[in-house]
Design a protein around this motif. Sequence first.
Motif, PDB file in Angstrom:
ATOM      1  N   GLY A  69      -9.761  11.317  -3.597  1.00  0.00           N
ATOM      2  CA  GLY A  69     -11.370  12.000  -3.212  1.00  0.00           C
ATOM      3  C   GLY A  69     -11.471  13.327  -3.107  1.00  0.00           C
ATOM      4  O   GLY A  69     -10.760  13.982  -3.312  1.00  0.00           O
ATOM      5  N   ALA A  70     -12.855  13.785  -2.736  1.00  0.00           N
ATOM      6  CA  ALA A  70     -13.132  14.960  -2.679  1.00  0.00           C
ATOM      7  C   ALA A  70     -12.678  15.855  -1.429  1.00  0.00           C
ATOM      8  O   ALA A  70     -12.745  16.873  -1.124  1.00  0.00           O
ATOM      9  N   ASP A  71     -12.177  14.765  -0.424  1.00  0.00           N
ATOM     10  CA  ASP A  71     -11.980  15.473   0.811  1.00  0.00           C
ATOM     11  C   ASP A  71     -10.451  15.099   1.429  1.00  0.00           C
ATOM     12  O   ASP A  71     -10.167  14.362   2.304  1.00  0.00           O
ATOM     13  N   PRO A  72      -9.355  15.490   0.788  1.00  0.00           N
ATOM     14  CA  PRO A  72      -8.034  15.198   0.856  1.00  0.00           C
ATOM     15  C   PRO A  72      -7.788  15.528   2.482  1.00  0.00           C
ATOM     16  O   PRO A  72      -7.126  14.859   3.118  1.00  0.00           O
ATOM     17  N   ASP A  73      -8.447  16.430   3.194  1.00  0.00           N
ATOM     18  CA  ASP A  73      -8.161  16.970   4.514  1.00  0.00           C
ATOM     19  C   ASP A  73      -8.992  16.185   5.422  1.00  0.00           C
ATOM     20  O   ASP A  73      -9.032  16.517   6.776  1.00  0.00           O
ATOM     21  N   GLY A  74      -9.902  15.309   5.227  1.00  0.00           N
ATOM     22  CA  GLY A  74     -11.044  14.688   5.872  1.00  0.00           C
ATOM     23  C   GLY A  74     -10.167  13.392   6.507  1.00  0.00           C
ATOM     24  O   GLY A  74      -9.071  13.221   6.160  1.00  0.00           O
ATOM     25  N   PHE A  75     -11.268  12.469   7.055  1.00  0.00           N
ATOM     26  CA  PHE A  75     -10.688  11.298   7.488  1.00  0.00           C
ATOM     27  C   PHE A  75     -11.670   9.974   7.214  1.00  0.00           C
ATOM     28  O   PHE A  75     -12.822  10.169   7.608  1.00  0.00           O
ATOM     29  N   MET A  76     -11.293   9.241   6.376  1.00  0.00           N
ATOM     30  CA  MET A  76     -11.973   8.182   5.883  1.00  0.00           C
ATOM     31  C   MET A  76     -12.598   7.216   7.155  1.00  0.00           C
ATOM     32  O   MET A  76     -11.857   7.104   8.114  1.00  0.00           O
ATOM     33  N   THR A  77     -13.809   6.925   6.993  1.00  0.00           N
ATOM     34  CA  THR A  77     -14.263   5.714   7.991  1.00  0.00           C
ATOM     35  C   THR A  77     -13.700   4.609   7.787  1.00  0.00           C
ATOM     36  O   THR A  77     -13.163   4.171   6.626  1.00  0.00           O
ATOM     37  N   ARG A  78     -14.102   3.699   8.566  1.00  0.00           N
ATOM     38  CA  ARG A  78     -13.600   2.207   8.365  1.00  0.00           C
ATOM     39  C   ARG A  78     -14.046   1.537   7.119  1.00  0.00           C
ATOM     40  O   ARG A  78     -12.930   1.029   6.236  1.00  0.00           O
ATOM     41  N   ASP A  79     -15.388   1.718   6.761  1.00  0.00           N
ATOM     42  CA  ASP A  79     -15.864   1.395   5.654  1.00  0.00           C
ATOM     43  C   ASP A  79     -15.259   2.130   4.150  1.00  0.00           C
ATOM     44  O   ASP A  79     -14.829   1.295   3.079  1.00  0.00           O
ATOM     45  N   GLU A  80     -14.994   3.445   4.354  1.00  0.00           N
ATOM     46  CA  GLU A  80     -14.475   3.846   3.218  1.00  0.00           C
ATOM     47  C   GLU A  80     -12.755   3.229   2.835  1.00  0.00           C
ATOM     48  O   GLU A  80     -12.323   3.433   1.890  1.00  0.00           O
ATOM     49  N   VAL A  81     -12.031   3.253   4.176  1.00  0.00           N
ATOM     50  CA  VAL A  81     -10.778   2.570   4.129  1.00  0.00           C
ATOM     51  C   VAL A  81     -10.867   1.288   3.313  1.00  0.00           C
ATOM     52  O   VAL A  81     -10.100   0.990   2.445  1.00  0.00           O
ATOM     53  N   VAL A  82     -11.880   0.389   3.750  1.00  0.00           N
ATOM     54  CA  VAL A  82     -11.778  -0.943   3.186  1.00  0.00           C
ATOM     55  C   VAL A  82     -12.072  -0.814   1.702  1.00  0.00           C
ATOM     56  O   VAL A  82     -11.379  -1.306   0.731  1.00  0.00           O
ATOM     57  N   GLN A  83     -13.053   0.193   1.024  1.00  0.00           N
ATOM     58  CA  GLN A  83     -13.399   0.419  -0.223  1.00  0.00           C
ATOM     59  C   GLN A  83     -11.961   1.172  -1.156  1.00  0.00           C
ATOM     60  O   GLN A  83     -11.792   0.605  -2.147  1.00  0.00           O
ATOM     61  N   TRP A  84     -11.484   1.935  -0.401  1.00  0.00           N
ATOM     62  CA  TRP A  84     -10.213   2.434  -0.804  1.00  0.00           C
ATOM     63  C   TRP A  84      -9.145   1.365  -1.151  1.00  0.00           C
ATOM     64  O   TRP A  84      -8.550   1.153  -2.333  1.00  0.00           O
ATOM     65  N   LEU A  85      -8.985   0.474  -0.218  1.00  0.00           N
ATOM     66  CA  LEU A  85      -7.964  -0.646  -0.394  1.00  0.00           C
ATOM     67  C   LEU A  85      -8.478  -1.674  -1.464  1.00  0.00           C
ATOM     68  O   LEU A  85      -7.439  -2.012  -2.063  1.00  0.00           O
ATOM     69  N   ASP A  86      -9.692  -2.005  -1.262  1.00  0.00           N
ATOM     70  CA  ASP A  86     -10.132  -2.709  -2.545  1.00  0.00           C
ATOM     71  C   ASP A  86      -9.860  -2.179  -3.889  1.00  0.00           C
ATOM     72  O   ASP A  86      -9.414  -2.735  -4.778  1.00  0.00           O
ATOM     73  N   GLY A  87      -9.884  -0.881  -3.771  1.00  0.00           N
ATOM     74  CA  GLY A  87      -9.685  -0.072  -5.153  1.00  0.00           C
ATOM     75  C   GLY A  87      -8.330  -0.269  -5.697  1.00  0.00           C
ATOM     76  O   GLY A  87      -7.809  -0.343  -6.661  1.00  0.00           O
ATOM     77  N   TRP A  88      -7.308  -0.249  -4.448  1.00  0.00           N
ATOM     78  CA  TRP A  88      -5.887  -0.442  -5.046  1.00  0.00           C
ATOM     79  C   TRP A  88      -5.742  -1.911  -5.277  1.00  0.00           C
ATOM     80  O   TRP A  88      -4.746  -2.174  -6.408  1.00  0.00           O
ATOM     81  N   LEU A  89      -6.363  -2.705  -4.672  1.00  0.00           N
ATOM     82  CA  LEU A  89      -6.097  -4.268  -5.238  1.00  0.00           C
ATOM     83  C   LEU A  89      -6.513  -4.529  -6.373  1.00  0.00           C
ATOM     84  O   LEU A  89      -6.246  -5.475  -7.169  1.00  0.00           O
ATOM     85  N   GLN A  90      -7.501  -3.684  -7.051  1.00  0.00           N
ATOM     86  CA  GLN A  90      -8.165  -3.935  -8.559  1.00  0.00           C
ATOM     87  C   GLN A  90      -6.986  -3.533  -9.438  1.00  0.00           C
ATOM     88  O   GLN A  90      -6.909  -3.808 -10.596  1.00  0.00           O
ATOM     89  N   THR A  91      -5.922  -2.609  -8.952  1.00  0.00           N
ATOM     90  CA  THR A  91      -4.701  -2.116  -9.930  1.00  0.00           C
ATOM     91  C   THR A  91      -3.405  -3.056 -10.093  1.00  0.00           C
ATOM     92  O   THR A  91      -2.776  -2.756 -11.117  1.00  0.00           O
ATOM     93  N   PHE A  92      -3.379  -4.251  -9.521  1.00  0.00           N
ATOM     94  CA  PHE A  92      -2.325  -4.930  -9.819  1.00  0.00           C
ATOM     95  C   PHE A  92      -2.854  -6.307  -9.275  1.00  0.00           C
ATOM     96  O   PHE A  92      -3.988  -6.841  -8.632  1.00  0.00           O
ATOM     97  N   GLU A  93      -2.056  -7.517  -9.570  1.00  0.00           N
ATOM     98  CA  GLU A  93      -2.368  -8.970  -9.452  1.00  0.00           C
ATOM     99  C   GLU A  93      -1.203  -9.666  -8.688  1.00  0.00           C
ATOM    100  O   GLU A  93      -0.507 -10.081  -9.377  1.00  0.00           O
ATOM    101  N   PRO A  94      -1.216  -9.318  -7.485  1.00  0.00           N
ATOM    102  CA  PRO A  94      -0.200 -10.052  -6.679  1.00  0.00           C
ATOM    103  C   PRO A  94      -0.337 -11.673  -6.718  1.00  0.00           C
ATOM    104  O   PRO A  94      -1.141 -12.158  -6.525  1.00  0.00           O
ATOM    105  N   PRO A  95       0.742 -12.286  -6.588  1.00  0.00           N
ATOM    106  CA  PRO A  95       0.647 -13.670  -6.425  1.00  0.00           C
ATOM    107  C   PRO A  95       0.445 -14.066  -4.946  1.00  0.00           C
ATOM    108  O   PRO A  95       1.124 -14.512  -4.088  1.00  0.00           O
ATOM    109  N   LEU A  96      -0.927 -14.051  -4.739  1.00  0.00           N
ATOM    110  CA  LEU A  96      -1.491 -14.214  -3.200  1.00  0.00           C
ATOM    111  C   LEU A  96      -2.282 -15.420  -3.043  1.00  0.00           C
ATOM    112  O   LEU A  96      -3.043 -15.925  -3.844  1.00  0.00           O
ATOM    113  N   ARG A  97      -1.495 -16.077  -2.001  1.00  0.00           N
ATOM    114  CA  ARG A  97      -2.405 -17.178  -1.458  1.00  0.00           C
ATOM    115  C   ARG A  97      -3.054 -16.915  -0.283  1.00  0.00           C
ATOM    116  O   ARG A  97      -2.228 -16.454   0.876  1.00  0.00           O
TER     117      ARG A  97
END
Length: 429
Positions: A69-97
């Motif tokens: 993102g545009a602020d590498p030295d900043g600090f993501m909020t809770r909702d921004e962290v959740v959004q960032w993690l959701d983005g990661w989960l879109q990059t692969f398909e783990p065999p998740l139950r």
Amino acid sequence: MTAEHVSVAVIGGGQAGLSVSWYLLQEGVDHVVLEAKTPVHAWADTRWDNFTLVTPNWHCKLPGYAYDGADPDGFMTRDEVVQWLDGWLQTFEPPLRTHTRVTTLRRRAAGGFELTLATEAGQETVTCDHAVVATGGYPIPVLPAFAASLDASITQIHSEQYRNADQLPEGAVLVVGTGQSGAQIAEDLHLEGRQVHLAVGSAPRVARFYRGRDCMTWLADMGLYDKPAPEYPGGKAAIEKTNHYVTGRDGGRDIDLRRFAAEGMRLYGTLGDGKDTRLTFEPSLRHALDRADATYNSICADIDAFIEREGITAPPATRYTPVWEPDSEVTELDLAAAGVTSIVWAIGYRPDYRWIEASAFDGGGRPMQNRGVTEVEGLSFVGLPWMHTWGSGRFLGVDRDAKHIATTIIDDLRRQSATSAHRRLAVAR
């Protein structure tokens, strides 16, 4: 019925368990990720509304994915962290139950493990050759034994249940504990205009910014996050300390309990005991504040030495000087007289591995492991604080730790496969 069998069962679908899955997928290893709720749910479910990371955004690195993102030295909020993690989960398909809780893990006589699962459809069984426990280091919130003896009119919650000031009844709030959560929740309530009483523990503190950069960026450049636990300065005592309190809120700043006190927050030493509406505290406040400030200044001095040694051009060195001193040590508090209507307990968590039937734990119930690998064949852990370095258990170290565990498992499966092939060839001859 024959139980489902997989080579590897990863127990826990947070960022640590899913990182192991990412590496297993790269090598085509059959496995399953078993998550009691939903993936990385803790970020949305156990952080308060104004939560921010205390580590800079550039620390956020997971397999095949990093903060861009545009602020590498900043600090993501809770909702921004959740959004960032959701983005990661879109990059692969783990065999998740999901919604699949492992209630028992036991060793099999034939080797490997048997897992009992509680699902929405009922109870199931899975067997595996390797089990990776990624359920987090300390899942059980700690409350003091005397909490139940306090007056029933006092609302009590643990820090993981805190969301915002409006959640609590009107009146003053007592926050107990000054680790990262306790200090930040006390600040959150203070900024909302609540009268806050704070029981100060032994946690150290650190400057947010020093000599032109974030302190954690300096420490990363100095190699502190990469140094293995046995080599860390100060030894075991240093790594078992509570993490330094600081905040990423509003772009990041120090948490200065003395300044809070000057602004009206009431500070006490360690909470000792309580009954009905009366609490007693140890006369430890002055010592706790002095020690936290000494750590703050010591870290600054270490950064100064690094700057000088490397010949780095930076703004001049400074030191923190106290802005407030306690006149005396208050050792008793009547909650009713002080108008305290609620308590937020921020005194930590404890491990709970009672569901694992294996001799892999010390007397305190903590896994005995070396970089996550135990002496129980096929059993490993990931996502634990200080599993390998100071970066373990944080975004900065998850990728490295997960890769090590996955590589260890993959190498073992290859050895087993080669041995089986050799035996089959010998029989054929």
